[in-house]
Design a protein around this motif. Sequence first.
Motif, PDB file in Angstrom:
ATOM      1  N   ALA A  67      25.202 -83.303  -2.964  1.00 14.52           N
ATOM      2  CA  ALA A  67      26.373 -82.416  -3.044  1.00 14.52           C
ATOM      3  C   ALA A  67      25.990 -81.085  -3.667  1.00 14.52           C
ATOM      4  O   ALA A  67      26.349 -80.015  -3.156  1.00 14.52           O
ATOM      5  CB  ALA A  67      27.487 -83.085  -3.844  1.00 14.52           C
ATOM      6  N   GLY A  68      25.260 -81.122  -4.770  1.00 10.57           N
ATOM      7  CA  GLY A  68      24.826 -79.889  -5.428  1.00 10.57           C
ATOM      8  C   GLY A  68      23.847 -79.102  -4.580  1.00 10.57           C
ATOM      9  O   GLY A  68      23.926 -77.868  -4.500  1.00 10.57           O
ATOM     10  N   ILE A  69      22.927 -79.810  -3.921  1.00  7.70           N
ATOM     11  CA  ILE A  69      21.929 -79.141  -3.080  1.00  7.70           C
ATOM     12  C   ILE A  69      22.603 -78.455  -1.896  1.00  7.70           C
ATOM     13  O   ILE A  69      22.342 -77.278  -1.612  1.00  7.70           O
ATOM     14  CB  ILE A  69      20.863 -80.148  -2.598  1.00  7.70           C
ATOM     15  N   VAL A  70      23.480 -79.168  -1.210  1.00  6.65           N
ATOM     16  CA  VAL A  70      24.117 -78.606  -0.011  1.00  6.65           C
ATOM     17  C   VAL A  70      25.048 -77.450  -0.365  1.00  6.65           C
ATOM     18  O   VAL A  70      25.037 -76.407   0.303  1.00  6.65           O
ATOM     19  CB  VAL A  70      24.865 -79.713   0.771  1.00  6.65           C
ATOM     20  N   THR A  71      25.814 -77.593  -1.432  1.00 10.76           N
ATOM     21  CA  THR A  71      26.734 -76.520  -1.829  1.00 10.76           C
ATOM     22  C   THR A  71      25.968 -75.269  -2.243  1.00 10.76           C
ATOM     23  O   THR A  71      26.289 -74.153  -1.802  1.00 10.76           O
ATOM     24  CB  THR A  71      27.654 -76.981  -2.972  1.00 10.76           C
ATOM     25  N   THR A  72      24.944 -75.428  -3.076  1.00 14.59           N
ATOM     26  CA  THR A  72      24.158 -74.274  -3.523  1.00 14.59           C
ATOM     27  C   THR A  72      23.424 -73.626  -2.354  1.00 14.59           C
ATOM     28  O   THR A  72      23.375 -72.396  -2.249  1.00 14.59           O
ATOM     29  CB  THR A  72      23.166 -74.692  -4.620  1.00 14.59           C
ATOM     30  N   VAL A  99      20.095 -77.630  -9.232  1.00 15.50           N
ATOM     31  CA  VAL A  99      21.544 -77.791  -9.414  1.00 15.50           C
ATOM     32  C   VAL A  99      21.956 -79.226  -9.087  1.00 15.50           C
ATOM     33  O   VAL A  99      22.740 -79.846  -9.820  1.00 15.50           O
ATOM     34  CB  VAL A  99      22.328 -76.779  -8.553  1.00 15.50           C
ATOM     35  N   GLY A 100      21.432 -79.782  -8.001  1.00 14.90           N
ATOM     36  CA  GLY A 100      21.754 -81.159  -7.647  1.00 14.90           C
ATOM     37  C   GLY A 100      21.319 -82.136  -8.728  1.00 14.90           C
ATOM     38  O   GLY A 100      22.079 -83.041  -9.107  1.00 14.90           O
ATOM     39  N   LEU A 101      20.117 -81.961  -9.245  1.00 18.60           N
ATOM     40  CA  LEU A 101      19.642 -82.834 -10.320  1.00 18.60           C
ATOM     41  C   LEU A 101      20.436 -82.620 -11.602  1.00 18.60           C
ATOM     42  O   LEU A 101      20.687 -83.573 -12.350  1.00 18.60           O
ATOM     43  CB  LEU A 101      18.153 -82.591 -10.580  1.00 18.60           C
ATOM     44  N   PHE A 102      20.847 -81.375 -11.866  1.00 18.14           N
ATOM     45  CA  PHE A 102      21.645 -81.117 -13.063  1.00 18.14           C
ATOM     46  C   PHE A 102      23.009 -81.796 -12.981  1.00 18.14           C
ATOM     47  O   PHE A 102      23.517 -82.308 -13.980  1.00 18.14           O
ATOM     48  CB  PHE A 102      21.811 -79.611 -13.291  1.00 18.14           C
ATOM     49  N   GLU A 103      23.598 -81.801 -11.797  1.00 19.23           N
ATOM     50  CA  GLU A 103      24.868 -82.512 -11.642  1.00 19.23           C
ATOM     51  C   GLU A 103      24.685 -84.007 -11.907  1.00 19.23           C
ATOM     52  O   GLU A 103      25.536 -84.635 -12.535  1.00 19.23           O
ATOM     53  CB  GLU A 103      25.450 -82.286 -10.247  1.00 19.23           C
ATOM     54  N   LEU A 104      23.577 -84.567 -11.439  1.00 18.60           N
ATOM     55  CA  LEU A 104      23.283 -85.970 -11.716  1.00 18.60           C
ATOM     56  C   LEU A 104      23.131 -86.191 -13.214  1.00 18.60           C
ATOM     57  O   LEU A 104      23.677 -87.146 -13.770  1.00 18.60           O
ATOM     58  CB  LEU A 104      22.018 -86.407 -10.984  1.00 18.60           C
ATOM     59  N   TYR A 105      22.413 -85.286 -13.870  1.00 17.16           N
ATOM     60  CA  TYR A 105      22.231 -85.386 -15.321  1.00 17.16           C
ATOM     61  C   TYR A 105      23.570 -85.295 -16.047  1.00 17.16           C
ATOM     62  O   TYR A 105      23.876 -86.091 -16.923  1.00 17.16           O
ATOM     63  CB  TYR A 105      21.290 -84.276 -15.804  1.00 17.16           C
ATOM     64  N   TRP A 106      24.378 -84.335 -15.666  1.00 20.53           N
ATOM     65  CA  TRP A 106      25.617 -84.045 -16.401  1.00 20.53           C
ATOM     66  C   TRP A 106      26.647 -85.157 -16.258  1.00 20.53           C
ATOM     67  O   TRP A 106      27.320 -85.510 -17.217  1.00 20.53           O
ATOM     68  CB  TRP A 106      26.195 -82.716 -15.913  1.00 20.53           C
ATOM     69  N   PHE A 107      26.788 -85.684 -15.047  1.00 23.62           N
ATOM     70  CA  PHE A 107      27.858 -86.647 -14.807  1.00 23.62           C
ATOM     71  C   PHE A 107      27.403 -88.104 -14.884  1.00 23.62           C
ATOM     72  O   PHE A 107      28.224 -89.004 -14.768  1.00 23.62           O
ATOM     73  CB  PHE A 107      28.530 -86.379 -13.459  1.00 23.62           C
ATOM     74  N   SER A 108      26.108 -88.348 -15.052  1.00 24.73           N
ATOM     75  CA  SER A 108      25.660 -89.723 -15.252  1.00 24.73           C
ATOM     76  C   SER A 108      25.390 -89.911 -16.736  1.00 24.73           C
ATOM     77  O   SER A 108      26.001 -89.270 -17.567  1.00 24.73           O
ATOM     78  CB  SER A 108      24.424 -90.019 -14.397  1.00 24.73           C
ATOM     79  N   GLY A 109      24.452 -90.724 -17.083  1.00 23.55           N
ATOM     80  CA  GLY A 109      24.230 -91.063 -18.481  1.00 23.55           C
ATOM     81  C   GLY A 109      23.489 -90.015 -19.287  1.00 23.55           C
ATOM     82  O   GLY A 109      23.059 -90.298 -20.400  1.00 23.55           O
TER      83      GLY A 109
END
Length: 167
Positions: A67-72, A99-109
């Motif tokens: 989601a982050g990769i495609v949107t960015t 950005v995609g990895l940061f979204e994973l970081y932010w919204f996961s654990g």
Amino acid sequence: MKGRAIAGIALILLGAYLFFMRDENISTGSVFAYFWPTLFVIPVGILLHWLYFGVFGRSAVGVLVPAGIVTTTGIVCQIATLTDGWSYLWPGFILAVAVGLFELYWFSGRNKALLIPINILAGASLIFFVAFSISNLLGKLALGQPFLAIVFILAGAFLLAARKSTP
């Protein structure tokens, strides 16, 4: 509210199109040529975000990376298409992965191990963006290599002429 937001975005995009393409005739083909990221790529990213935030929730945290990769990527492509800035906006594709990895970081654990590739990719993107933007800017100013040569000569002369400071 949703209808007003969509209409507002559509009017902003139409205004941007009219501003940047003042010398062209408006046709369906030209709208698709300049707004293909907004019409086809960004909606997929928004759909993936909606799947996480609205449908699946925390059980599908992995959907945030694409989601982050495609949107960015869609945003970078839209800006590059409107400004013809492909030569200096390509580092945005590296940033898209960060950005995609940061979204994973932010919204996961908040796994701190994810910060390593995020920082490497974001740093590389920033370095390439600055390097190619400065190069492109100097080229557009018609200064380019002669200007850079003068800067290096002056910097070298300053280093040779400067006194050594004694501690």
